[in-house]
Design a protein around this motif. Sequence first.
Motif, PDB file in Angstrom:
ATOM      1  N   HIS A 285       2.770 -22.281   8.392  1.00 38.19           N
ATOM      2  CA  HIS A 285       1.431 -22.386   7.798  1.00 38.19           C
ATOM      3  C   HIS A 285       0.691 -23.646   8.287  1.00 38.19           C
ATOM      4  O   HIS A 285       1.028 -24.172   9.331  1.00 38.19           O
ATOM      5  CB  HIS A 285       1.521 -22.315   6.273  1.00 38.19           C
ATOM      6  N   HIS A 335      -0.384 -17.056  14.733  1.00 39.33           N
ATOM      7  CA  HIS A 335       1.018 -16.746  15.057  1.00 39.33           C
ATOM      8  C   HIS A 335       1.237 -16.701  16.560  1.00 39.33           C
ATOM      9  O   HIS A 335       2.241 -17.187  17.072  1.00 39.33           O
ATOM     10  CB  HIS A 335       1.415 -15.412  14.434  1.00 39.33           C
ATOM     11  N   HIS A 354       9.966 -22.639   6.903  1.00 43.29           N
ATOM     12  CA  HIS A 354       9.140 -22.171   5.790  1.00 43.29           C
ATOM     13  C   HIS A 354       9.780 -22.526   4.451  1.00 43.29           C
ATOM     14  O   HIS A 354      10.962 -22.836   4.388  1.00 43.29           O
ATOM     15  CB  HIS A 354       8.975 -20.642   5.865  1.00 43.29           C
ATOM     16  N   TYR A 369      16.327 -15.992   8.549  1.00 47.92           N
ATOM     17  CA  TYR A 369      15.908 -14.690   9.050  1.00 47.92           C
ATOM     18  C   TYR A 369      15.903 -14.661  10.576  1.00 47.92           C
ATOM     19  O   TYR A 369      15.594 -15.659  11.213  1.00 47.92           O
ATOM     20  CB  TYR A 369      14.476 -14.377   8.608  1.00 47.92           C
ATOM     21  N   VAL A 373      13.741  -5.193  14.691  1.00 49.18           N
ATOM     22  CA  VAL A 373      12.827  -4.518  15.603  1.00 49.18           C
ATOM     23  C   VAL A 373      12.563  -3.108  15.113  1.00 49.18           C
ATOM     24  O   VAL A 373      13.476  -2.338  14.875  1.00 49.18           O
ATOM     25  CB  VAL A 373      13.400  -4.504  17.033  1.00 49.18           C
ATOM     26  N   GLU A 374      11.301  -2.823  14.909  1.00 46.62           N
ATOM     27  CA  GLU A 374      10.892  -1.488  14.484  1.00 46.62           C
ATOM     28  C   GLU A 374      10.847  -0.565  15.691  1.00 46.62           C
ATOM     29  O   GLU A 374      10.716  -1.009  16.818  1.00 46.62           O
ATOM     30  CB  GLU A 374       9.502  -1.569  13.840  1.00 46.62           C
ATOM     31  N   ALA A 376       8.556   1.292  16.691  1.00 45.99           N
ATOM     32  CA  ALA A 376       7.282   1.166  17.398  1.00 45.99           C
ATOM     33  C   ALA A 376       7.333   0.029  18.419  1.00 45.99           C
ATOM     34  O   ALA A 376       6.754   0.118  19.493  1.00 45.99           O
ATOM     35  CB  ALA A 376       6.157   0.913  16.397  1.00 45.99           C
ATOM     36  N   ASP A 377       8.061  -1.042  18.074  1.00 45.88           N
ATOM     37  CA  ASP A 377       8.175  -2.168  19.004  1.00 45.88           C
ATOM     38  C   ASP A 377       8.950  -1.764  20.236  1.00 45.88           C
ATOM     39  O   ASP A 377       8.622  -2.113  21.353  1.00 45.88           O
ATOM     40  CB  ASP A 377       8.887  -3.348  18.330  1.00 45.88           C
ATOM     41  N   TRP A 406       3.992 -11.006  24.737  1.00 45.65           N
ATOM     42  CA  TRP A 406       3.218 -10.905  23.510  1.00 45.65           C
ATOM     43  C   TRP A 406       3.737  -9.832  22.574  1.00 45.65           C
ATOM     44  O   TRP A 406       3.665  -9.971  21.370  1.00 45.65           O
ATOM     45  CB  TRP A 406       1.750 -10.645  23.842  1.00 45.65           C
ATOM     46  N   GLU A 407       4.219  -8.760  23.109  1.00 43.20           N
ATOM     47  CA  GLU A 407       4.543  -7.648  22.238  1.00 43.20           C
ATOM     48  C   GLU A 407       5.999  -7.613  21.794  1.00 43.20           C
ATOM     49  O   GLU A 407       6.303  -7.303  20.664  1.00 43.20           O
ATOM     50  CB  GLU A 407       4.195  -6.322  22.938  1.00 43.20           C
ATOM     51  N   ALA A 442      14.089  -9.323   9.329  1.00 42.15           N
ATOM     52  CA  ALA A 442      12.784  -8.864   8.849  1.00 42.15           C
ATOM     53  C   ALA A 442      11.808  -8.876  10.024  1.00 42.15           C
ATOM     54  O   ALA A 442      11.985  -9.634  10.978  1.00 42.15           O
ATOM     55  CB  ALA A 442      12.269  -9.774   7.737  1.00 42.15           C
ATOM     56  N   PRO A 443      10.768  -8.035   9.968  1.00 44.44           N
ATOM     57  CA  PRO A 443       9.798  -7.990  11.071  1.00 44.44           C
ATOM     58  C   PRO A 443       8.791  -9.125  10.950  1.00 44.44           C
ATOM     59  O   PRO A 443       7.616  -8.886  10.697  1.00 44.44           O
ATOM     60  CB  PRO A 443       9.137  -6.623  10.902  1.00 44.44           C
ATOM     61  N   PHE A 444       9.240 -10.351  11.107  1.00 47.55           N
ATOM     62  CA  PHE A 444       8.346 -11.482  10.923  1.00 47.55           C
ATOM     63  C   PHE A 444       7.490 -11.707  12.167  1.00 47.55           C
ATOM     64  O   PHE A 444       7.980 -11.808  13.281  1.00 47.55           O
ATOM     65  CB  PHE A 444       9.130 -12.739  10.556  1.00 47.55           C
ATOM     66  N   ARG A 445       6.209 -11.840  11.897  1.00 49.12           N
ATOM     67  CA  ARG A 445       5.189 -11.882  12.936  1.00 49.12           C
ATOM     68  C   ARG A 445       5.407 -13.015  13.933  1.00 49.12           C
ATOM     69  O   ARG A 445       5.251 -12.835  15.134  1.00 49.12           O
ATOM     70  CB  ARG A 445       3.835 -12.030  12.237  1.00 49.12           C
ATOM     71  N   VAL A 448       8.035 -12.420  16.805  1.00 53.16           N
ATOM     72  CA  VAL A 448       7.904 -11.301  17.744  1.00 53.16           C
ATOM     73  C   VAL A 448       7.704 -11.764  19.184  1.00 53.16           C
ATOM     74  O   VAL A 448       8.332 -11.259  20.101  1.00 53.16           O
ATOM     75  CB  VAL A 448       6.740 -10.373  17.315  1.00 53.16           C
TER      76      VAL A 448
ATOM     77  N   LEU B 126       7.757  -9.470   1.611  1.00 47.79           N
ATOM     78  CA  LEU B 126       8.628  -8.357   2.009  1.00 47.79           C
ATOM     79  C   LEU B 126       8.666  -7.297   0.906  1.00 47.79           C
ATOM     80  O   LEU B 126       8.596  -6.095   1.177  1.00 47.79           O
ATOM     81  CB  LEU B 126      10.054  -8.865   2.275  1.00 47.79           C
ATOM     82  N   TYR B 130       7.313  -3.573   1.559  1.00 51.40           N
ATOM     83  CA  TYR B 130       8.290  -2.493   1.615  1.00 51.40           C
ATOM     84  C   TYR B 130       8.336  -1.639   0.351  1.00 51.40           C
ATOM     85  O   TYR B 130       8.850  -0.533   0.393  1.00 51.40           O
ATOM     86  CB  TYR B 130       9.666  -3.035   1.993  1.00 51.40           C
ATOM     87  N   GLU B 145       7.003   6.605   8.954  1.00 49.40           N
ATOM     88  CA  GLU B 145       6.430   5.292   9.237  1.00 49.40           C
ATOM     89  C   GLU B 145       5.123   5.108   8.477  1.00 49.40           C
ATOM     90  O   GLU B 145       4.327   6.045   8.362  1.00 49.40           O
ATOM     91  CB  GLU B 145       6.168   5.124  10.742  1.00 49.40           C
ATOM     92  N   ASP B 156      -2.890  -8.779  10.662  1.00 48.13           N
ATOM     93  CA  ASP B 156      -1.811  -9.498  11.323  1.00 48.13           C
ATOM     94  C   ASP B 156      -0.612  -9.561  10.371  1.00 48.13           C
ATOM     95  O   ASP B 156       0.482  -9.107  10.687  1.00 48.13           O
ATOM     96  CB  ASP B 156      -2.311 -10.909  11.641  1.00 48.13           C
ATOM     97  N   THR B 157      -0.851 -10.142   9.219  1.00 48.95           N
ATOM     98  CA  THR B 157       0.166 -10.205   8.167  1.00 48.95           C
ATOM     99  C   THR B 157      -0.546 -10.137   6.826  1.00 48.95           C
ATOM    100  O   THR B 157      -1.775 -10.224   6.758  1.00 48.95           O
ATOM    101  CB  THR B 157       0.951 -11.540   8.184  1.00 48.95           C
ATOM    102  N   HIS B 161       3.749 -13.751   7.075  1.00 53.75           N
ATOM    103  CA  HIS B 161       5.090 -13.535   7.613  1.00 53.75           C
ATOM    104  C   HIS B 161       5.294 -12.150   8.228  1.00 53.75           C
ATOM    105  O   HIS B 161       5.603 -12.038   9.402  1.00 53.75           O
ATOM    106  CB  HIS B 161       6.143 -13.749   6.520  1.00 53.75           C
ATOM    107  N   VAL B 162       5.145 -11.099   7.413  1.00 50.97           N
ATOM    108  CA  VAL B 162       5.539  -9.761   7.877  1.00 50.97           C
ATOM    109  C   VAL B 162       4.484  -9.190   8.832  1.00 50.97           C
ATOM    110  O   VAL B 162       3.298  -9.155   8.511  1.00 50.97           O
ATOM    111  CB  VAL B 162       5.748  -8.809   6.678  1.00 50.97           C
ATOM    112  N   ASP B 163       4.953  -8.736   9.986  1.00 53.90           N
ATOM    113  CA  ASP B 163       4.079  -8.189  11.029  1.00 53.90           C
ATOM    114  C   ASP B 163       3.529  -6.832  10.583  1.00 53.90           C
ATOM    115  O   ASP B 163       4.275  -5.867  10.467  1.00 53.90           O
ATOM    116  CB  ASP B 163       4.914  -8.025  12.319  1.00 53.90           C
ATOM    117  N   ARG B 166       1.918  -2.954  13.267  1.00 47.24           N
ATOM    118  CA  ARG B 166       2.493  -1.667  13.648  1.00 47.24           C
ATOM    119  C   ARG B 166       3.038  -0.971  12.416  1.00 47.24           C
ATOM    120  O   ARG B 166       3.328  -1.614  11.413  1.00 47.24           O
ATOM    121  CB  ARG B 166       3.636  -1.889  14.638  1.00 47.24           C
ATOM    122  N   ARG B 169       9.071   1.212   9.206  1.00 51.27           N
ATOM    123  CA  ARG B 169       9.976   2.237   8.692  1.00 51.27           C
ATOM    124  C   ARG B 169      10.557   1.790   7.362  1.00 51.27           C
ATOM    125  O   ARG B 169      10.440   0.646   6.971  1.00 51.27           O
ATOM    126  CB  ARG B 169      11.105   2.485   9.698  1.00 51.27           C
TER     127      ARG B 169
END
Lengths: 500, 186
Positions: A285, A335, A354, A369, A373-374, A376-377, A406-407, A442-445, A448, B126, B130, B145, B156-157, B161-163, B166, B169
Amino acid sequence: MPRLAKTLAFVLVSLTAGNGWAQVTNPSLTILSREGRRALPVTVINGQDYVAVDELAAPFGTAAREAAGGLTLTAGGRTIIVTADQTVVSVAGRLVSLPAPALRRDNRWYVPLDFLPRALSPALDTRLDLRRPSRLLITGDLRVPRIVARVESGSASTSVTFEITPVTPAKVGIESGRLVVQFEADALDLAVPTLPQQAFLSSITLADTGSAVNIGTGPRYGAFRSSSSQPDASSSRLTVDLLPATTDLAGAAAAAATAAPDPVRPSVTLTPSTGLRTVVIDPGHGGDELGAQGPRGTLEKDITLAVSRRLRTMIESRLGLRVFLTREDDRTISHDDRSAFANSHQADVFLSIHANAAVRPAIKGAEVYYLSVERADAEARKRAEDAAITLPALGGGTRSIDLILWETAQSRYLEQSSTLAGMIESGLRARVEMSPRAVQQAPFRVLVGANMPATLVEIGYLSNPEQEQQLASAAYQERVAEALYDALVRFRGLLERAAP
Amino acid sequence: MSGLGRLLRTPAEPAPEAAAEAPELAPPPGPPAAGPRIKATLFYASADGQRMVGVEREVPLAEGTVAQARALVEALLAGDAPAPLSSTIPEGTTLRGVFVSARNEVFVDLDATVRTKHPGGSMQELLTVYSLVNTIVVNLPTVSEVQILINGQEADTLAGHVDLRRPLRKNEGLIVTPDTPTESPS
C-alpha cells in the motif's frame, strides 16, 4: 476475456451518467537532457502514472493528429498509433505492449509512463531511461548513474557506502576543505537515507556541479579512508570510512591515497557468484491507499514501510546484498509498477510486506502467501507464447518477454516461491504467533508480474488490538525482519547449492 | 472508441471467440417473494473469520443462468448470515448487473460500496471475493468461472490484493464444512 468484460463494462458505463474517474496529479517527471532539465507533468489515473500526449510536443517535437478513435503521433519521422483503451500501440508498424491502456479523457490523450521508453524511444531512436523511484527520464547518451548511499555508524568510525549503477569511476578527495566524491558522469541520480545524529557525519548532499557528492563531516571526524569494489557486472561500490582524528594522520592519508581495495568491513561478504544478489522489498500500500487500519488508527502502509526498512538494513549490513524498496516513502504505486520495479532491478527475490485485517477482532497471527495460478492465466501465457511466434517483435523478441512479464511471469517460479514461503513460515514461527493458516496460495495481484521467486507476507492482524500494538512496536518489527532475514539466508543457500 | 482498436487487437487479449460472444443482458429483477424457490448453498465467513462455510438456504427459482446467478448474489448481499457466521460483503453493496459469456463465465457487477466500505486486509478480501465466486459456481453446474466487476468496470483488485482482472475459479481451500470445525483462535 478482459476484452469481453470491457465491452460489457462499456455498455454499463454509458448508461450511468457521471461515472467518475479518479485523477490526481503526481510529482512530475524531470527530463534530463544535454539541453538541461525540464518538468513533464504526470497524472494518476486508475492508480497508474500517465502523461498527457500533448505535453510531449515541446520536449520531444512530437505532432499528434486524432482520427477515428485513435491518435496518430509523429515522432522523429516515425508514426505511433495509439488507440483509446488499448494496451498496445503501433510504432512504425510494430506492436509494443504497455502495462495500462491509453486513455482519452476531457479531450486529452493519456499514455502510461512506460510509453516513453517502450514506444517513444524507438520512434525517436533515442535512449529514454525511465527511473521511477527518482522520477527521472534520462535522454540520449547522458551518463546519470543511480547512486544509493548507505550509512553504518560505529562508535569508532562511520562508513558511507555508495552503490553505483551502472559501474562509474569515482574519486574521493578534499576540495576547499570539504570531502567530495567526484563521479565521471553528467548528472547523478542520488538517494540518501535519513541521517541520524552523527559524530562523524553531518550531511550527504549533491554538489552544485551535479556530478559530485559532498560529504559533510561531524565534530569527531579527523581522516577518511576509501575503498572500492565491484560486486557484480552492473554496479560498483565505493565505501568512505570516516575516522577519528589520530596521531597517525599520515598513515590514514596514505591509505586514502593508495585507495587499496582492502576488505574494510570483514563482516560483509561480497560474493558475486551467489544466486541471490538483489532483493526487492515491497512495502504494501502507500499514499492514498492506506491498506488496513487498526482500531487505534495504526495504518498498514506505515507498518509495512517500517518493517521493510528494518529488513533492508539487516540484509545490507549482514549480507552485503543489493536491496531496493519499491517505495522509500508514503506514496501511491500501482501493482504493475511494483513488480516492474523488481523486474527492472533484476531482483532474485521479491517480498511484498503487508499487515492483515479481519472482521473478527480475535483473529491474529502471521501468514505467508505465494501465487495461485488460475486457468485463465495459464491460457494467457499460452496465448502470449503463441503470439510471440507469429507477431513481429520490436527489437527482436522483446515483445514476447514483455507479455510474459506482465501477464504470467510468476507462474514460472511457483515452485521456488513455494519453497521460499515455507522458509519464511518457519522463520516467523520461531519468533511470532502464526495464523492457523500459515502458508497459503492466492491470486494476489502484486505477485503476478514478478519475474522471480516472490511471496506476500502478512505479518499480523491490525484488526486485533493486541497485535496492533505489537505491529507498531520496534521489538515486533525487528523480530519479523529477523525472521525474513533468516529465510533469505536459507533461500540463498538453496540457490547456491542449485547453481553449478 | 473501438474502431481502430480492431487493428490493434493484442495477443494478450486476442480471444476471437470472446469477440464473437454476445453479451446476454440480465432481465430486470423479477417480482420477489412469491413464486417457486430452490435450495442453494450460500457461503458466509466462518465463526473464526478465517474460512467460509456453505449454508443451505432458499432462494427464488429463476429461469436461466443469468437470472439464477442474480438471485444467488442478491441472497448473498442480503447479508442475514445465520449466527455465528457472518456476511463477507460490505453492508449496503448493491448488484448492478449479472452477465454470462458464451463460455459460461459469469460476470458479477457490484457497485463501488463493495470497495469503499471494505475493511481491507487480504484475508477479508479473499473471503469477500470467493464467497461470491463459490456461491455461483457451486450452485450453477454449467458455470466454472466468475469475474467481479466494480461499477461496470473491470477492476484491478477490491482492496489491494486479489487479482480481479480475470475470471476466478472455485476456491476449495477456503471452505470449511461445519463438521470439521476450524482451529479456534487463541
